[in-house]
Design a protein around this motif. Structure first.
Motif, mmCIF file in Angstrom:
data_model
loop_
_atom_site.group_PDB
_atom_site.id
_atom_site.type_symbol
_atom_site.label_atom_id
_atom_site.label_comp_id
_atom_site.label_asym_id
_atom_site.label_seq_id
_atom_site.Cartn_x
_atom_site.Cartn_y
_atom_site.Cartn_z
ATOM 1 N N GLY A 181 -22.026 -50.808 -8.122
ATOM 2 C CA GLY A 181 -21.201 -51.781 -7.059
ATOM 3 C C GLY A 181 -20.035 -52.469 -7.492
ATOM 4 N N SER A 182 -20.205 -53.248 -8.567
ATOM 5 C CA SER A 182 -18.943 -53.878 -8.720
ATOM 6 C C SER A 182 -17.818 -53.062 -9.454
ATOM 7 C CB SER A 182 -19.245 -54.961 -9.987
ATOM 8 O OG SER A 182 -19.921 -54.475 -10.947
ATOM 9 N N GLN A 183 -18.286 -51.689 -10.064
ATOM 10 C CA GLN A 183 -17.273 -50.944 -10.795
ATOM 11 C C GLN A 183 -16.710 -50.107 -9.790
ATOM 12 O OE1 GLN A 183 -16.582 -51.712 -14.072
ATOM 13 N NE2 GLN A 183 -17.940 -53.477 -13.576
ATOM 14 N N LEU A 184 -17.141 -49.903 -8.741
ATOM 15 C CA LEU A 184 -16.516 -48.961 -7.786
ATOM 16 C C LEU A 184 -15.013 -49.326 -7.257
ATOM 17 C CD1 LEU A 184 -19.700 -48.043 -5.460
ATOM 18 C CD2 LEU A 184 -18.736 -46.723 -7.521
ATOM 19 N N SER A 185 -14.336 -48.353 -7.240
ATOM 20 C CA SER A 185 -12.951 -48.257 -6.947
ATOM 21 C C SER A 185 -12.712 -48.429 -5.569
ATOM 22 C CB SER A 185 -12.213 -47.071 -7.458
ATOM 23 O OG SER A 185 -10.851 -47.183 -6.713
ATOM 24 N N THR A 186 -12.013 -49.350 -4.949
ATOM 25 C CA THR A 186 -11.701 -49.352 -3.360
ATOM 26 C C THR A 186 -10.666 -48.287 -2.862
ATOM 27 O OG1 THR A 186 -9.933 -50.949 -3.998
ATOM 28 C CG2 THR A 186 -12.109 -51.939 -3.547
ATOM 29 N N ASP A 187 -10.270 -47.609 -3.880
ATOM 30 C CA ASP A 187 -9.347 -46.576 -3.589
ATOM 31 C C ASP A 187 -10.040 -45.309 -3.283
ATOM 32 O OD1 ASP A 187 -6.551 -45.173 -3.410
ATOM 33 O OD2 ASP A 187 -7.295 -44.137 -4.979
ATOM 34 N N VAL A 188 -10.183 -44.765 -2.134
ATOM 35 C CA VAL A 188 -11.153 -43.668 -1.745
ATOM 36 C C VAL A 188 -10.830 -42.271 -2.534
ATOM 37 C CG1 VAL A 188 -11.976 -42.345 0.223
ATOM 38 C CG2 VAL A 188 -11.557 -44.680 0.626
ATOM 39 N N ALA A 189 -9.548 -42.024 -2.608
ATOM 40 C CA ALA A 189 -9.128 -40.866 -3.310
ATOM 41 C C ALA A 189 -9.679 -40.709 -4.912
ATOM 42 C CB ALA A 189 -7.662 -40.705 -3.490
ATOM 43 N N THR A 190 -9.504 -41.936 -5.396
ATOM 44 C CA THR A 190 -9.888 -42.143 -6.916
ATOM 45 C C THR A 190 -11.394 -41.847 -6.918
ATOM 46 O OG1 THR A 190 -8.081 -43.466 -7.540
ATOM 47 C CG2 THR A 190 -9.997 -43.593 -8.678
ATOM 48 N N LEU A 191 -12.010 -42.686 -6.121
ATOM 49 C CA LEU A 191 -13.561 -42.940 -5.832
ATOM 50 C C LEU A 191 -14.249 -41.283 -5.676
ATOM 51 C CD1 LEU A 191 -15.936 -44.520 -6.218
ATOM 52 C CD2 LEU A 191 -15.626 -45.120 -4.016
ATOM 53 N N LYS A 192 -13.337 -40.651 -4.581
ATOM 54 C CA LYS A 192 -13.975 -39.141 -4.177
ATOM 55 C C LYS A 192 -13.921 -38.404 -5.651
ATOM 56 C CE LYS A 192 -13.126 -35.678 -0.859
ATOM 57 N NZ LYS A 192 -12.413 -35.396 0.262
ATOM 58 N N GLN A 193 -13.012 -38.326 -6.446
ATOM 59 C CA GLN A 193 -12.762 -37.726 -7.639
ATOM 60 C C GLN A 193 -13.940 -37.822 -8.592
ATOM 61 O OE1 GLN A 193 -8.983 -38.126 -9.477
ATOM 62 N NE2 GLN A 193 -9.301 -36.352 -10.901
ATOM 63 N N GLN A 194 -14.052 -39.188 -8.743
ATOM 64 C CA GLN A 194 -15.223 -39.519 -9.544
ATOM 65 C C GLN A 194 -16.544 -39.210 -9.326
ATOM 66 O OE1 GLN A 194 -14.008 -43.801 -9.108
ATOM 67 N NE2 GLN A 194 -12.896 -44.030 -11.254
ATOM 68 N N VAL A 195 -16.894 -39.316 -7.755
ATOM 69 C CA VAL A 195 -18.029 -38.865 -7.331
ATOM 70 C C VAL A 195 -18.271 -37.370 -7.663
ATOM 71 C CG1 VAL A 195 -19.380 -38.247 -5.351
ATOM 72 C CG2 VAL A 195 -18.491 -40.790 -5.549
ATOM 73 N N ALA A 196 -17.128 -36.775 -7.342
ATOM 74 C CA ALA A 196 -17.215 -35.240 -7.595
ATOM 75 C C ALA A 196 -17.650 -34.871 -9.035
ATOM 76 C CB ALA A 196 -15.957 -34.620 -6.937
ATOM 77 N N GLN A 197 -16.765 -35.599 -9.807
ATOM 78 C CA GLN A 197 -17.062 -35.365 -11.436
ATOM 79 C C GLN A 197 -18.666 -35.680 -11.601
ATOM 80 O OE1 GLN A 197 -14.212 -37.759 -12.912
ATOM 81 N NE2 GLN A 197 -12.463 -36.131 -12.907
ATOM 82 N N ALA A 198 -19.009 -36.749 -11.231
ATOM 83 C CA ALA A 198 -20.529 -37.123 -11.408
ATOM 84 C C ALA A 198 -21.432 -36.445 -11.061
ATOM 85 C CB ALA A 198 -20.684 -38.559 -10.826
ATOM 86 N N ARG A 199 -21.182 -35.554 -9.417
ATOM 87 C CA ARG A 199 -22.095 -34.590 -9.008
ATOM 88 C C ARG A 199 -22.177 -33.332 -9.885
ATOM 89 N NH1 ARG A 199 -20.340 -34.782 -4.316
ATOM 90 N NH2 ARG A 199 -22.140 -35.796 -3.336
ATOM 91 N N GLN A 200 -21.029 -33.040 -10.585
ATOM 92 C CA GLN A 200 -20.710 -31.594 -11.267
ATOM 93 C C GLN A 200 -21.594 -31.819 -12.580
ATOM 94 O OE1 GLN A 200 -16.754 -30.245 -11.951
ATOM 95 N NE2 GLN A 200 -17.635 -28.716 -13.575
ATOM 96 N N ALA A 201 -21.378 -33.095 -12.997
ATOM 97 C CA ALA A 201 -22.257 -33.307 -14.391
ATOM 98 C C ALA A 201 -23.671 -33.288 -14.121
ATOM 99 C CB ALA A 201 -21.507 -34.964 -14.882
ATOM 100 N N TYR A 202 -24.023 -34.125 -12.966
ATOM 101 C CA TYR A 202 -25.517 -33.888 -12.905
ATOM 102 C C TYR A 202 -25.807 -32.692 -12.656
ATOM 103 C CZ TYR A 202 -29.924 -34.962 -10.595
ATOM 104 O OH TYR A 202 -31.234 -35.247 -9.799
ATOM 105 N N GLN A 203 -25.322 -31.513 -11.883
ATOM 106 C CA GLN A 203 -25.729 -30.227 -11.515
ATOM 107 C C GLN A 203 -25.734 -29.499 -13.073
ATOM 108 O OE1 GLN A 203 -23.009 -29.175 -8.772
ATOM 109 N NE2 GLN A 203 -24.102 -29.903 -6.971
ATOM 110 N N GLU A 204 -24.828 -29.888 -14.011
ATOM 111 C CA GLU A 204 -24.847 -29.347 -15.350
ATOM 112 C C GLU A 204 -25.895 -29.280 -16.148
ATOM 113 O OE1 GLU A 204 -20.883 -29.889 -16.596
ATOM 114 O OE2 GLU A 204 -19.813 -28.484 -15.127
ATOM 115 N N GLN A 205 -26.313 -30.764 -16.070
ATOM 116 C CA GLN A 205 -27.499 -31.223 -16.815
ATOM 117 C C GLN A 205 -28.951 -30.716 -16.442
ATOM 118 O OE1 GLN A 205 -27.543 -35.206 -17.596
ATOM 119 N NE2 GLN A 205 -28.818 -35.767 -15.920
#
Length: 206
Positions: A181-205
């Protein structure tokens, strides 16, 4: 560990966006940004003004998302959240008195806890999963890693001050999902990139 059947909505991406704001309009705007960025699971904190109305609107507008209610400190709050249509319930503490309400409504319940004793009591009382809060204040992934062997059967969901750099270590330490919550960016473009990277990392593990 496999997710409980009631938490299968976290299967694709085990991240929960915490929606908290000083007014309803800002809360809705934040939630919309989280969804645009790729979150499909959100929890509306009951400390936000008109939380019930916010939850109802999000459920109506985003049918592909799972919307829960958080910061439920009393059975009365839980009853209101259930009546509003919350798809899961989250408490900040080991609110065992909420268990019968959730069970009667067949609503997944994530009880808050921190110590080994609280975690065990929450699970024994009937929690679907246990929210370990505030995780970063007590060591983050290292604390979760110490708990995991002792409570291998208990689904743990860390929350509290988690940044993106903490996500993968927490997954590896045994988190079945993570609240942010508190650490989530209010910039959607930045947040979208972070979510995509997290999803990829989760799938890879795996």
């Amino acid at each position: 560990m496999p997710k409980p059947q009631q938490l299968e909505f976290l299967q694709a991406l085990p991240l929960i966006a915490v929606v908290r704001a000083p007014d309803p309009a800002e809360a809705i705007a934040r939630a919309q940004g989280y969804i645009q960025a790729g979150f499909t699971c959100l929890e509306v904190t009951w400390t936000t003004p008109n939380a019930a109305g916010i939850l109802q609107q999000l459920r109506q507008d985003y049918l592909h998302c799972t919307i829960g209610a958080a910061s439920l400190k009393t059975p009365e709050m839980a009853e209101e959240a259930i009546a509003t249509g919350a798809q899961f319930l989250v408490t900040p503490h080991t609110a065992i008195e909420v268990v019968p309400l959730a069970r009667e409504a067949s609503c997944p319940l994530i009880l808050g806890a921190l110590t080994p004793t609280e975690i065990f009591h929450a699970w024994q009382a009937g929690a679907t999963a246990v929210k370990v809060f505030p995780i970063m204040a007590v060591g983050g992934a290292s604390y979760l890693r110490a708990l995991r062997p002792l409570f291998a059967e208990i689904p743990l969901i860390p929350c509290g001050g988690i940044g993106w750099e903490d996500v993968v270590p927490l997954w590896r330490a045994g988190a079945i999902a993570i609240g942010m919550g508190s650490q989530l960016s209010t910039d959607v473009a930045t947040l979208k990139q972070q979510v995509a990277q997290a999803r990829q990392a989760y799938q890879e593990q795996g």
